[in-house]
Scaffold this motif. Structure first.
Motif, PDB file in Angstrom:
ATOM      1  N   LYS A   1       7.765   0.400  -6.995  1.00  0.00           N
ATOM      2  CA  LYS A   1       7.591  -0.376  -8.486  1.00  0.00           C
ATOM      3  C   LYS A   1       6.223  -0.302  -8.536  1.00  0.00           C
ATOM      4  O   LYS A   1       5.121  -0.225  -7.625  1.00  0.00           O
ATOM      5  CB  LYS A   1       7.842  -1.907  -7.995  1.00  0.00           C
ATOM      6  N   PRO A   2       5.602  -0.155  -9.912  1.00  0.00           N
ATOM      7  CA  PRO A   2       4.064  -0.210 -10.127  1.00  0.00           C
ATOM      8  C   PRO A   2       3.742  -1.384  -9.628  1.00  0.00           C
ATOM      9  O   PRO A   2       3.861  -2.673  -9.811  1.00  0.00           O
ATOM     10  CB  PRO A   2       4.185  -0.659 -11.681  1.00  0.00           C
ATOM     11  N   SER A   3       2.501  -1.134  -8.830  1.00  0.00           N
ATOM     12  CA  SER A   3       2.019  -2.420  -8.096  1.00  0.00           C
ATOM     13  C   SER A   3       0.125  -2.199  -7.923  1.00  0.00           C
ATOM     14  O   SER A   3       0.037  -0.950  -8.047  1.00  0.00           O
ATOM     15  CB  SER A   3       2.760  -2.806  -7.028  1.00  0.00           C
ATOM     16  N   CYS A   4      -0.312  -3.118  -7.211  1.00  0.00           N
ATOM     17  CA  CYS A   4      -1.700  -2.863  -7.065  1.00  0.00           C
ATOM     18  C   CYS A   4      -1.861  -3.810  -5.622  1.00  0.00           C
ATOM     19  O   CYS A   4      -1.217  -4.908  -5.504  1.00  0.00           O
ATOM     20  CB  CYS A   4      -2.759  -3.419  -8.108  1.00  0.00           C
ATOM     21  N   ILE A   5      -2.865  -3.283  -4.847  1.00  0.00           N
ATOM     22  CA  ILE A   5      -3.229  -4.012  -3.708  1.00  0.00           C
ATOM     23  C   ILE A   5      -4.895  -3.867  -3.762  1.00  0.00           C
ATOM     24  O   ILE A   5      -5.612  -3.020  -3.891  1.00  0.00           O
ATOM     25  CB  ILE A   5      -2.759  -3.290  -2.360  1.00  0.00           C
TER      26      ILE A   5
ATOM     27  N   ASP B   1     -23.574   2.860   9.063  1.00  0.00           N
ATOM     28  CA  ASP B   1     -23.174   4.028   9.388  1.00  0.00           C
ATOM     29  C   ASP B   1     -22.274   4.762   8.080  1.00  0.00           C
ATOM     30  O   ASP B   1     -21.709   5.737   8.272  1.00  0.00           O
ATOM     31  CB  ASP B   1     -22.321   4.289  10.454  1.00  0.00           C
ATOM     32  N   GLY B   2     -21.933   3.813   7.096  1.00  0.00           N
ATOM     33  CA  GLY B   2     -21.157   4.357   6.105  1.00  0.00           C
ATOM     34  C   GLY B   2     -19.611   4.052   6.247  1.00  0.00           C
ATOM     35  O   GLY B   2     -18.765   4.683   5.376  1.00  0.00           O
ATOM     36  N   VAL B   3     -19.059   3.432   7.300  1.00  0.00           N
ATOM     37  CA  VAL B   3     -17.741   3.490   7.673  1.00  0.00           C
ATOM     38  C   VAL B   3     -17.429   2.113   7.363  1.00  0.00           C
ATOM     39  O   VAL B   3     -17.709   1.054   7.699  1.00  0.00           O
ATOM     40  CB  VAL B   3     -17.494   3.762   9.217  1.00  0.00           C
ATOM     41  N   PRO B   4     -16.065   2.070   6.834  1.00  0.00           N
ATOM     42  CA  PRO B   4     -15.506   0.700   6.292  1.00  0.00           C
ATOM     43  C   PRO B   4     -15.037   0.037   7.647  1.00  0.00           C
ATOM     44  O   PRO B   4     -14.625   0.707   8.527  1.00  0.00           O
ATOM     45  CB  PRO B   4     -14.549   0.979   5.561  1.00  0.00           C
ATOM     46  N   MET B   5     -15.444  -1.197   7.562  1.00  0.00           N
ATOM     47  CA  MET B   5     -14.851  -2.194   8.992  1.00  0.00           C
ATOM     48  C   MET B   5     -14.388  -3.467   8.377  1.00  0.00           C
ATOM     49  O   MET B   5     -14.535  -3.829   7.211  1.00  0.00           O
ATOM     50  CB  MET B   5     -16.122  -2.446   9.993  1.00  0.00           C
ATOM     51  N   ASN B   6     -13.539  -4.067   9.142  1.00  0.00           N
ATOM     52  CA  ASN B   6     -12.950  -5.445   8.755  1.00  0.00           C
ATOM     53  C   ASN B   6     -12.077  -5.096   7.528  1.00  0.00           C
ATOM     54  O   ASN B   6     -12.220  -6.030   6.700  1.00  0.00           O
ATOM     55  CB  ASN B   6     -13.892  -6.471   8.717  1.00  0.00           C
ATOM     56  N   VAL B   7     -11.160  -4.060   7.548  1.00  0.00           N
ATOM     57  CA  VAL B   7     -10.560  -3.661   6.255  1.00  0.00           C
ATOM     58  C   VAL B   7      -9.165  -4.736   6.391  1.00  0.00           C
ATOM     59  O   VAL B   7      -8.428  -4.786   7.363  1.00  0.00           O
ATOM     60  CB  VAL B   7     -10.143  -2.267   6.331  1.00  0.00           C
ATOM     61  N   GLN B   8      -9.036  -5.350   5.327  1.00  0.00           N
ATOM     62  CA  GLN B   8      -7.739  -6.100   5.118  1.00  0.00           C
ATOM     63  C   GLN B   8      -7.272  -6.340   3.741  1.00  0.00           C
ATOM     64  O   GLN B   8      -7.971  -6.351   2.947  1.00  0.00           O
ATOM     65  CB  GLN B   8      -8.550  -7.829   5.438  1.00  0.00           C
ATOM     66  N   VAL B   9      -6.037  -6.523   3.616  1.00  0.00           N
ATOM     67  CA  VAL B   9      -5.465  -6.940   2.487  1.00  0.00           C
ATOM     68  C   VAL B   9      -5.759  -8.199   2.003  1.00  0.00           C
ATOM     69  O   VAL B   9      -5.543  -9.347   2.615  1.00  0.00           O
ATOM     70  CB  VAL B   9      -3.741  -6.710   2.426  1.00  0.00           C
ATOM     71  N   ALA B  10      -6.262  -8.143   0.434  1.00  0.00           N
ATOM     72  CA  ALA B  10      -6.802  -9.605   0.244  1.00  0.00           C
ATOM     73  C   ALA B  10      -5.679  -9.978  -0.980  1.00  0.00           C
ATOM     74  O   ALA B  10      -5.355 -11.375  -1.166  1.00  0.00           O
ATOM     75  CB  ALA B  10      -8.020  -9.512  -0.315  1.00  0.00           C
ATOM     76  N   LYS B  11      -5.070  -9.157  -1.478  1.00  0.00           N
ATOM     77  CA  LYS B  11      -4.175  -9.571  -2.891  1.00  0.00           C
ATOM     78  C   LYS B  11      -3.244  -8.526  -3.122  1.00  0.00           C
ATOM     79  O   LYS B  11      -3.588  -7.227  -2.871  1.00  0.00           O
ATOM     80  CB  LYS B  11      -5.218  -9.975  -3.911  1.00  0.00           C
ATOM     81  N   MET B  12      -1.884  -8.851  -3.323  1.00  0.00           N
ATOM     82  CA  MET B  12      -1.000  -7.852  -3.685  1.00  0.00           C
ATOM     83  C   MET B  12      -0.107  -8.233  -4.926  1.00  0.00           C
ATOM     84  O   MET B  12       0.307  -9.485  -4.669  1.00  0.00           O
ATOM     85  CB  MET B  12      -0.050  -7.771  -2.270  1.00  0.00           C
ATOM     86  N   ALA B  13       0.105  -7.444  -5.660  1.00  0.00           N
ATOM     87  CA  ALA B  13       0.931  -7.849  -6.957  1.00  0.00           C
ATOM     88  C   ALA B  13       1.793  -6.636  -7.287  1.00  0.00           C
ATOM     89  O   ALA B  13       1.261  -5.450  -7.774  1.00  0.00           O
ATOM     90  CB  ALA B  13       0.209  -8.275  -8.148  1.00  0.00           C
ATOM     91  N   PRO B  14       3.071  -6.946  -7.227  1.00  0.00           N
ATOM     92  CA  PRO B  14       4.017  -7.731  -6.463  1.00  0.00           C
ATOM     93  C   PRO B  14       3.911  -7.362  -5.135  1.00  0.00           C
ATOM     94  O   PRO B  14       3.497  -6.412  -4.601  1.00  0.00           O
ATOM     95  CB  PRO B  14       5.256  -7.750  -7.177  1.00  0.00           C
TER      96      PRO B  14
ATOM     97  N   GLN C   1      -2.117   0.749 -19.751  1.00  0.00           N
ATOM     98  CA  GLN C   1      -1.125   0.482 -18.854  1.00  0.00           C
ATOM     99  C   GLN C   1      -1.683   0.416 -17.455  1.00  0.00           C
ATOM    100  O   GLN C   1      -1.070  -0.758 -16.595  1.00  0.00           O
ATOM    101  CB  GLN C   1       0.114   1.258 -18.976  1.00  0.00           C
ATOM    102  N   ARG C   2      -2.422   1.349 -17.172  1.00  0.00           N
ATOM    103  CA  ARG C   2      -2.767   1.345 -15.709  1.00  0.00           C
ATOM    104  C   ARG C   2      -3.808   0.045 -15.361  1.00  0.00           C
ATOM    105  O   ARG C   2      -3.599  -0.641 -14.051  1.00  0.00           O
ATOM    106  CB  ARG C   2      -3.573   2.804 -15.305  1.00  0.00           C
ATOM    107  N   ALA C   3      -4.422  -0.147 -16.369  1.00  0.00           N
ATOM    108  CA  ALA C   3      -5.379  -1.329 -15.997  1.00  0.00           C
ATOM    109  C   ALA C   3      -4.589  -2.757 -16.076  1.00  0.00           C
ATOM    110  O   ALA C   3      -4.992  -3.683 -15.287  1.00  0.00           O
ATOM    111  CB  ALA C   3      -6.474  -1.360 -17.305  1.00  0.00           C
ATOM    112  N   GLN C   4      -3.494  -2.742 -16.701  1.00  0.00           N
ATOM    113  CA  GLN C   4      -2.656  -3.747 -16.824  1.00  0.00           C
ATOM    114  C   GLN C   4      -2.104  -3.962 -15.442  1.00  0.00           C
ATOM    115  O   GLN C   4      -1.711  -5.115 -15.005  1.00  0.00           O
ATOM    116  CB  GLN C   4      -1.500  -3.772 -18.116  1.00  0.00           C
ATOM    117  N   VAL C   5      -1.740  -3.014 -14.726  1.00  0.00           N
ATOM    118  CA  VAL C   5      -1.155  -3.154 -13.465  1.00  0.00           C
ATOM    119  C   VAL C   5      -2.093  -3.437 -12.219  1.00  0.00           C
ATOM    120  O   VAL C   5      -1.964  -4.318 -11.697  1.00  0.00           O
ATOM    121  CB  VAL C   5      -0.408  -1.705 -12.934  1.00  0.00           C
ATOM    122  N   MET C   6      -3.601  -3.051 -12.614  1.00  0.00           N
ATOM    123  CA  MET C   6      -4.220  -3.383 -11.624  1.00  0.00           C
ATOM    124  C   MET C   6      -4.993  -4.792 -11.824  1.00  0.00           C
ATOM    125  O   MET C   6      -5.624  -5.261 -10.698  1.00  0.00           O
ATOM    126  CB  MET C   6      -5.280  -2.159 -11.748  1.00  0.00           C
TER     127      MET C   6
END
Length: 149
Positions: A62-66, A75-88, A133-138
């Protein structure tokens, strides 16, 4: 089998705490930056990342965003990576986290001291090609509280 003494246990705990201190310090001193402004501090170096995508699950077609929050360390490396919001809601959270965890950044010319930045990234899944439409999904995954300047 030998058992660890209290001194050995205390030393082990102290070592673990000391090892975690630089990461905690970077997160505490990270400026919150809106994704649109991130290029003022950090530049994404890789264009392709490996992503662990499930073969089946809830709403994965289904079209969605996270929205995934993270801190770019010195050092340029992502840390503490977590999902904050998901729709749907879906089973794509792990895929989004795996994608962002593989990002690598280089400091911009204005970030010579490699200052950490807290930000977020919105990952569209199955979004339409049409920009409107993409902006609407995001849109439902935009997060408040990140500076726009």
């Amino acid at each position: 089998m030998r058992t660890m003494t209290r001194f050995g246990q205390s030393l082990l705990v102290a070592s673990a705490v000391a090892a975690a201190m630089p990461v905690v310090a970077q997160e505490l001193h990270a400026q919150r930056v809106a994704p649109e402004q991130l290029s003022n501090q950090w530049l994404l170096l890789n264009r392709d990342v490996a992503v662990d995508v499930p073969n089946s699950g809830v709403n994965i077609y289904k079209p969605s965003c996270i929205a995934v929050t993270y801190v770019i360390g010195s050092d340029g490396v992502p840390m503490n990576v977590q999902v904050a919001k998901m729709a749907p809601p879906s089973d794509l959270g792990k895929a989004a986290v795996s994608a962002v965890s593989n990002f690598r950044y280089g400091p911009s010319l204005t970030n010579k001291n490699h200052m950490p930045a807290a930000t977020y990234y919105i990952i569209p899944f199955n979004a339409p090609d049409d920009p409107a439409q993409r902006a609407q999904v995001m849109a439902p995954c935009k997060l408040p509280g990140y500076s726009e300047s």
